[in-house]
Design a protein around this motif. Structure first.
Motif, PDB file in Angstrom:
ATOM      1  N   TRP A  77       0.766  -1.126  -0.073  1.00 28.81           N
ATOM      2  CA  TRP A  77       0.041  -0.082   0.053  1.00 28.81           C
ATOM      3  C   TRP A  77       0.801   1.210   0.044  1.00 28.81           C
ATOM      4  O   TRP A  77       2.004   1.298   0.645  1.00 28.81           O
ATOM      5  N   PRO A  78       0.348   2.500  -0.727  1.00 29.07           N
ATOM      6  CA  PRO A  78       1.313   3.610  -0.833  1.00 29.07           C
ATOM      7  C   PRO A  78       1.437   3.932   0.706  1.00 29.07           C
ATOM      8  O   PRO A  78       0.515   3.829   1.498  1.00 29.07           O
ATOM      9  N   GLU A  79       2.413   4.823   0.925  1.00 27.30           N
ATOM     10  CA  GLU A  79       2.727   5.760   2.147  1.00 27.30           C
ATOM     11  C   GLU A  79       1.512   6.530   2.295  1.00 27.30           C
ATOM     12  O   GLU A  79       1.188   7.222   1.272  1.00 27.30           O
ATOM     13  N   PRO A  80       1.183   6.600   3.515  1.00 25.82           N
ATOM     14  CA  PRO A  80       0.002   7.727   3.862  1.00 25.82           C
ATOM     15  C   PRO A  80       0.545   9.186   3.462  1.00 25.82           C
ATOM     16  O   PRO A  80       1.857   9.366   3.811  1.00 25.82           O
ATOM     17  N   THR A  81      -0.104  10.337   2.974  1.00 22.75           N
ATOM     18  CA  THR A  81       0.241  11.513   2.983  1.00 22.75           C
ATOM     19  C   THR A  81       0.069  12.153   4.284  1.00 22.75           C
ATOM     20  O   THR A  81      -0.703  12.059   4.963  1.00 22.75           O
ATOM     21  N   HIS A  82       0.720  13.304   4.545  1.00 21.73           N
ATOM     22  CA  HIS A  82       0.588  14.174   5.522  1.00 21.73           C
ATOM     23  C   HIS A  82       0.197  15.602   5.054  1.00 21.73           C
ATOM     24  O   HIS A  82       0.855  15.885   4.366  1.00 21.73           O
ATOM     25  N   GLY A  83      -0.527  16.151   5.727  1.00 19.69           N
ATOM     26  CA  GLY A  83      -1.096  17.403   5.658  1.00 19.69           C
ATOM     27  C   GLY A  83      -1.702  17.477   3.978  1.00 19.69           C
ATOM     28  O   GLY A  83      -2.527  16.578   3.572  1.00 19.69           O
ATOM     29  N   ILE A  84      -1.793  18.460   3.230  1.00 21.19           N
ATOM     30  CA  ILE A  84      -2.492  18.718   2.192  1.00 21.19           C
ATOM     31  C   ILE A  84      -1.692  18.547   0.981  1.00 21.19           C
ATOM     32  O   ILE A  84      -0.539  18.652   0.805  1.00 21.19           O
ATOM     33  N   SER A  85      -2.262  17.960  -0.197  1.00 17.46           N
ATOM     34  CA  SER A  85      -1.497  17.878  -1.590  1.00 17.46           C
ATOM     35  C   SER A  85      -2.661  18.147  -2.535  1.00 17.46           C
ATOM     36  O   SER A  85      -3.775  18.007  -2.375  1.00 17.46           O
ATOM     37  N   GLU A  86      -2.301  18.136  -3.834  1.00 22.55           N
ATOM     38  CA  GLU A  86      -3.023  18.518  -4.897  1.00 22.55           C
ATOM     39  C   GLU A  86      -2.573  17.665  -6.302  1.00 22.55           C
ATOM     40  O   GLU A  86      -1.167  17.384  -6.354  1.00 22.55           O
ATOM     41  N   LEU A  87      -3.199  17.570  -7.269  1.00 23.53           N
ATOM     42  CA  LEU A  87      -3.194  17.075  -8.583  1.00 23.53           C
ATOM     43  C   LEU A  87      -4.207  17.642  -9.400  1.00 23.53           C
ATOM     44  O   LEU A  87      -5.583  17.703  -8.991  1.00 23.53           O
ATOM     45  N   ARG A  88      -3.756  17.756 -10.577  1.00 26.07           N
ATOM     46  CA  ARG A  88      -4.690  18.245 -11.568  1.00 26.07           C
ATOM     47  C   ARG A  88      -4.704  17.259 -12.840  1.00 26.07           C
ATOM     48  O   ARG A  88      -3.780  17.141 -13.354  1.00 26.07           O
ATOM     49  N   LEU A  89      -5.888  16.951 -13.187  1.00 27.99           N
ATOM     50  CA  LEU A  89      -6.177  16.174 -14.512  1.00 27.99           C
ATOM     51  C   LEU A  89      -6.755  17.033 -15.663  1.00 27.99           C
ATOM     52  O   LEU A  89      -7.647  17.788 -15.146  1.00 27.99           O
ATOM     53  N   ALA A  90      -6.337  16.883 -16.974  1.00 29.89           N
ATOM     54  CA  ALA A  90      -7.236  17.427 -17.757  1.00 29.89           C
ATOM     55  C   ALA A  90      -7.880  16.600 -18.804  1.00 29.89           C
ATOM     56  O   ALA A  90      -7.095  15.400 -18.915  1.00 29.89           O
ATOM     57  N   ILE A  91      -9.146  16.323 -18.531  1.00 34.57           N
ATOM     58  CA  ILE A  91     -10.014  15.257 -19.144  1.00 34.57           C
ATOM     59  C   ILE A  91     -10.862  15.861 -20.350  1.00 34.57           C
ATOM     60  O   ILE A  91     -11.715  16.676 -20.494  1.00 34.57           O
ATOM     61  N   ARG A  92     -10.191  15.133 -21.636  1.00 35.12           N
ATOM     62  CA  ARG A  92     -10.964  15.472 -22.711  1.00 35.12           C
ATOM     63  C   ARG A  92     -12.105  14.756 -23.279  1.00 35.12           C
ATOM     64  O   ARG A  92     -12.151  13.408 -23.015  1.00 35.12           O
ATOM     65  N   TYR A  93     -13.222  15.218 -23.739  1.00 36.45           N
ATOM     66  CA  TYR A  93     -14.231  14.447 -23.922  1.00 36.45           C
ATOM     67  C   TYR A  93     -15.207  15.127 -25.064  1.00 36.45           C
ATOM     68  O   TYR A  93     -14.922  16.238 -25.529  1.00 36.45           O
ATOM     69  N   GLN A  94     -16.104  14.195 -25.701  1.00 38.38           N
ATOM     70  CA  GLN A  94     -16.815  14.886 -26.828  1.00 38.38           C
ATOM     71  C   GLN A  94     -18.121  15.235 -26.264  1.00 38.38           C
ATOM     72  O   GLN A  94     -18.937  14.475 -25.555  1.00 38.38           O
ATOM     73  N   PRO A  95     -18.461  16.551 -26.165  1.00 31.34           N
ATOM     74  CA  PRO A  95     -19.796  16.784 -25.622  1.00 31.34           C
ATOM     75  C   PRO A  95     -20.827  16.140 -26.424  1.00 31.34           C
ATOM     76  O   PRO A  95     -20.929  16.357 -27.802  1.00 31.34           O
ATOM     77  N   LYS A  96     -21.843  15.839 -26.032  1.00 31.58           N
ATOM     78  CA  LYS A  96     -22.788  14.749 -26.836  1.00 31.58           C
ATOM     79  C   LYS A  96     -24.364  15.329 -26.482  1.00 31.58           C
ATOM     80  O   LYS A  96     -24.941  15.638 -27.297  1.00 31.58           O
ATOM     81  N   ASN A  97     -24.494  15.798 -25.331  1.00 32.06           N
ATOM     82  CA  ASN A  97     -25.976  16.159 -25.137  1.00 32.06           C
ATOM     83  C   ASN A  97     -26.123  17.545 -24.635  1.00 32.06           C
ATOM     84  O   ASN A  97     -26.961  17.958 -24.064  1.00 32.06           O
ATOM     85  N   SER A  98     -24.924  18.463 -24.697  1.00 29.68           N
ATOM     86  CA  SER A  98     -25.274  19.724 -24.487  1.00 29.68           C
ATOM     87  C   SER A  98     -25.287  20.543 -25.757  1.00 29.68           C
ATOM     88  O   SER A  98     -24.733  20.200 -26.842  1.00 29.68           O
ATOM     89  N   ILE A  99     -25.370  21.995 -25.405  1.00 29.47           N
ATOM     90  CA  ILE A  99     -25.195  22.805 -26.422  1.00 29.47           C
ATOM     91  C   ILE A  99     -23.710  22.951 -26.958  1.00 29.47           C
ATOM     92  O   ILE A  99     -23.400  23.472 -28.056  1.00 29.47           O
TER      93      ILE A  99
END
Lengths: 491, 491
Positions: free
Chosen positions: B108-130
């Motif tokens: 199992w990975p080491e537990p983190t202490h305090g706060i941390s961040e990570l950002r993902l960019a997720i690409r998708y095809q809009p289907k049901n919206s304007i």
């Protein structure tokens, strides 16, 4: 809350008013000084603050503060520790430090990491001011802030672009004594295409390597110019991208136009943007939250270790001194606008460990430090900052005397030598009592031929045994330190 | 910068304008979600975030996300890690965590202490919206913030006075399971005269003792309600007076009038003033700088360990859940004014380690968690916060099957048991492969007689061997997690 009758309420109201009035009065009479203490090259900051507090709170128990006017003139009443100003800043651990110094065998206190605070309330009788007509007793509140010298040395980064800083740092890394340690790192950075898309993982790896180099410079080579300072004491920023940059090796070969247009996701763009975040969120934050509020600053420097280590190490101390002086220079430098200029009006440089040389060398020590401070004086505009240099020992660890050597009388010092293991950490292995003449301090900046012909061998000493926490610690010129930093506020 | 001809300049100007226009357009089209992840009682936060990132960036390599509409409908294109939003927040170390899970043997990975961040960019095809008329591709930017559950549990302190908090905490410390550990500390506090002048050293000592108790509650007893949370993860505040207070034992016996008038240098006054500084500088700061900016929150809770540990431990989980729900309650509670209310619109409770019980127990697990969440529902006003509960396993560590026992078919799970040493730290000693029926999860809040007649024995499992960092990790219901938290932003 219990119900109160109307008369109780009005009584309380009156009492409060009285209290308010008294408070207002003493606020006018009382003085306040925020003293910042920092140091270069393991100069003994913790011992200094401990001694300063010890001298003041034990005054009367054998204090030798004859050059501190309030004591000399009998105006000093008493000092005590009171709760500090900022609750969110770690407290300077005076008790642990004084315990280490007065334990058996005595040890130097543990060095502090990051910032810490301590507040003293100093009672005195105003003698020479208008205050004497208003009150019998006034209080000087002294806030002492202890912070790493590296934070002070970060300030010049505020006026450098990432390119300028890279060039300067690269210059240091390709010169003695840093060059031989830096080769492998610089070779890796030279491989980077500045305009390729950045890999955060690769930059993090190189930043780690750069940080390891800074640790080596600091702890193995004993150097003072460690930038960015927060890299070696990251605290809560450990693992944050703001600490994941490094100097770019070929910064001067990069096409200016391409550099201007590089986006934040390119290698050079990401490094540049992290550098500028570091400037804002780390350096300017320290500047705004602490540096701007300091009234007086003492910078402690150990000149003896660099003399031991040779030319390159001494040159690093010179550079560190000139960088520090830059931060007190207004107008021309452009780091600080007039509006946000620091209010520091007194700046003291203390050459520490004066007890580690024989007393007749103190003159040379001060003269040497003076030259380090004043060599660029003509270029500087101190704008009402009074600068002073003193050779001091916060806690005197030797006794001085005279010894016969081949028929001649030579000055010597005697103390317990500190075993090598103590130098690099916290162990408490002590050597035996030794009597030595540790060498002559050059009274001016050493020239090239000086380094070839002279060898220094200053020894590290352990504190003297038998110190008592309720008595004043033995010292060298702590009274002159107090005189310069506090006496004018206790008139 | 090199000189540029006029035509080059205007070309560049045009290019820049075009770029600006595109940027503006995509800023309108693209979506942004800030997802906060926190956990109670060592619930596997690091494994959760690692799996969530892994599922998204490896989609296509065997992802099983059938209940996540964008994948099910074929609108999902790809996701990648991009530089995070806040440079001064530590980065979530995805690489170290995935390396641990895919090493041999897997850990199992080491537990983190305090706060941390990570950002993902997720690409998708809009289907049901304007959006589909405007562009072929849209991007959802997902900011994941990982923070300790204790910080969330500090929020209710904002609406408590020092006296109220003291009474509540004293109540906890005189009840099971905290009582037997707290006796000696409470006896010392009972000795204090609340109106005597405060000794900072004594308060610091007692605060240290209180902090040691919190560490015991957290790590030995596995409890969730640890207040103040910053005491056990102090970071840069280590040694600061703001972390040097504790609940006053006899807070309800103190004369209300005297309490009101107590100054900051009395024992009770100093504790009260530090408590209020903690509220402002720690709790409200977290609230302002982070909590206010979260769009969606997932709270992970391990219900199995408290079931193992018995009634008192389970009651602590109940209390923690109700304290968390309080933070999402507006209006009545008075913690948060409308003006500064958090913008969270979805709140997910995940019962983790669903793979540690046999699959037919998942229904009971969700039902149990649901009761923990909804038992006070009538008193709450969620104000448009959608709340959901799910039984999940971020990284599935067992295989389920059927075994014959005395002629009957019984459901079982098989996995590698985690040796005791791993439970309490970072060692990697693993047990052998075992096949077990770990027990039945109660489907409703257990009553007194339940605790007497039932015994649970849930086992901790190590991750399965042979996981690959470029393929999707096996999981239980991570697709439903994604569906609830992200699908509506990818229409």
């Amino acid at each position: 809350m219990a119900l109160l009758s109307k008369s109780t309420l009005s009584k309380r109201g009156l009492g409060k008013l009285k209290h308010k009035a008294n408070e207002l009065l003493s606020r006018t009479l009382d003085q306040q000084v925020t003293l910042a203490v920092t140091g270069l090259s393991r100069s003994g900051k913790t011992a200094f603050i401990t001694s300063l507090v010890n001298q003041l709170i034990n005054e009367g128990n054998g204090a030798k503060l004859s050059f501190f006017d309030p004591v000399h003139n009998g105006n000093f009443i008493a000092a005590k520790r009171v709760p500090q100003k900022h609750y969110h800043v770690p407290r300077f651990d005076y008790d642990a430090a004084i315990s280490a110094l007065t334990s058996d065998p005595a040890t130097w206190p543990e060095p502090t990491h990051g910032i810490s605070e301590l507040r003293l309330a100093i009672r005195y009788q105003p003698k020479n001011s208008i205050l004497k007509y208003a009150t019998d007793m006034a209080t000087l509140t002294l806030d002492i802030t202890d912070y790493p010298g590296e934070w002070l040395l970060d300030l010049p980064m505020l006026k450098q672009t990432y390119q300028e800083w890279s060039q300067q740092t690269h210059g240091l890394m390709t010169s003695k004594p840093r060059d031989e340690y830096s080769k492998s790192f610089l070779a890796k950075v030279a491989q980077l295409d500045p305009f390729a898309p950045a890999s955060e993982e690769l930059l993090a790896e190189l930043a780690q390597e750069y940080t390891a180099l800074l640790q080596t410079f600091r702890h193995e080579l004993g150097l003072s110019v460690i930038q960015p300072g927060r890299f070696i004491l990251p605290g809560d920023l450990a693992g944050a991208p703001i600490l994941e940059f490094f100097p770019f090796a070929n910064a001067d070969n990069i096409d200016a136009n391409a550099y201007q247009n590089a986006t934040d996701d390119s290698v050079i763009g990401m490094l540049r943007s992290r550098y500028s975040q570091y400037q804002e969120q780390v350096v300017r934050k320290f500047y705004r939250e602490h540096f701007l509020r300091f009234d007086r600053q003492i910078v402690l420097a150990d000149c003896l270790k660099p003399l031991n280590k040779g030319k390159a190490s001494f040159a690093d101390l010179e550079l560190a001194m000139s960088m520090i002086l830059e931060s007190y220079q207004y107008g021309k430098s452009g780091i600080f606008s007039r509006l946000f200029s620091p209010k520091i009006d007194k700046l003291l440089f203390g050459a520490t460990k004066a007890d580690h040389v024989t007393p007749e060398q103190h003159g040379a020590m001060v003269s040497l430090l003076n030259q380090l401070v004043h060599q660029n004086k003509n270029q500087l505009n101190y704008d009402a900052v009074a600068v002073k240099t003193l050779a001091i020992a916060a806690v005197k660890a030797t006794n001085s005397g005279v010894s016969k050597h081949q028929g001649n009388e030579v000055p010597v010092i005697q103390g317990r030598s500190l075993a090598q293991s103590e130098l690099s950490g916290t162990a408490s292995v002590f050597g035996e009592k030794i009597t030595v003449f540790p060498g002559a301090v050059p009274s001016e900046l050493p020239r090239d031929n000086y380094w070839q012909s002279n060898s220094f061998n200053f020894i590290e000493f352990a504190p003297l045994s038998g110190l008592n926490k309720h008595q004043c610690l033995p010292h060298v010129r702590m009274d002159q330190v107090l005189q310069f930093l506090l006496a004018d506020k206790m008139m």
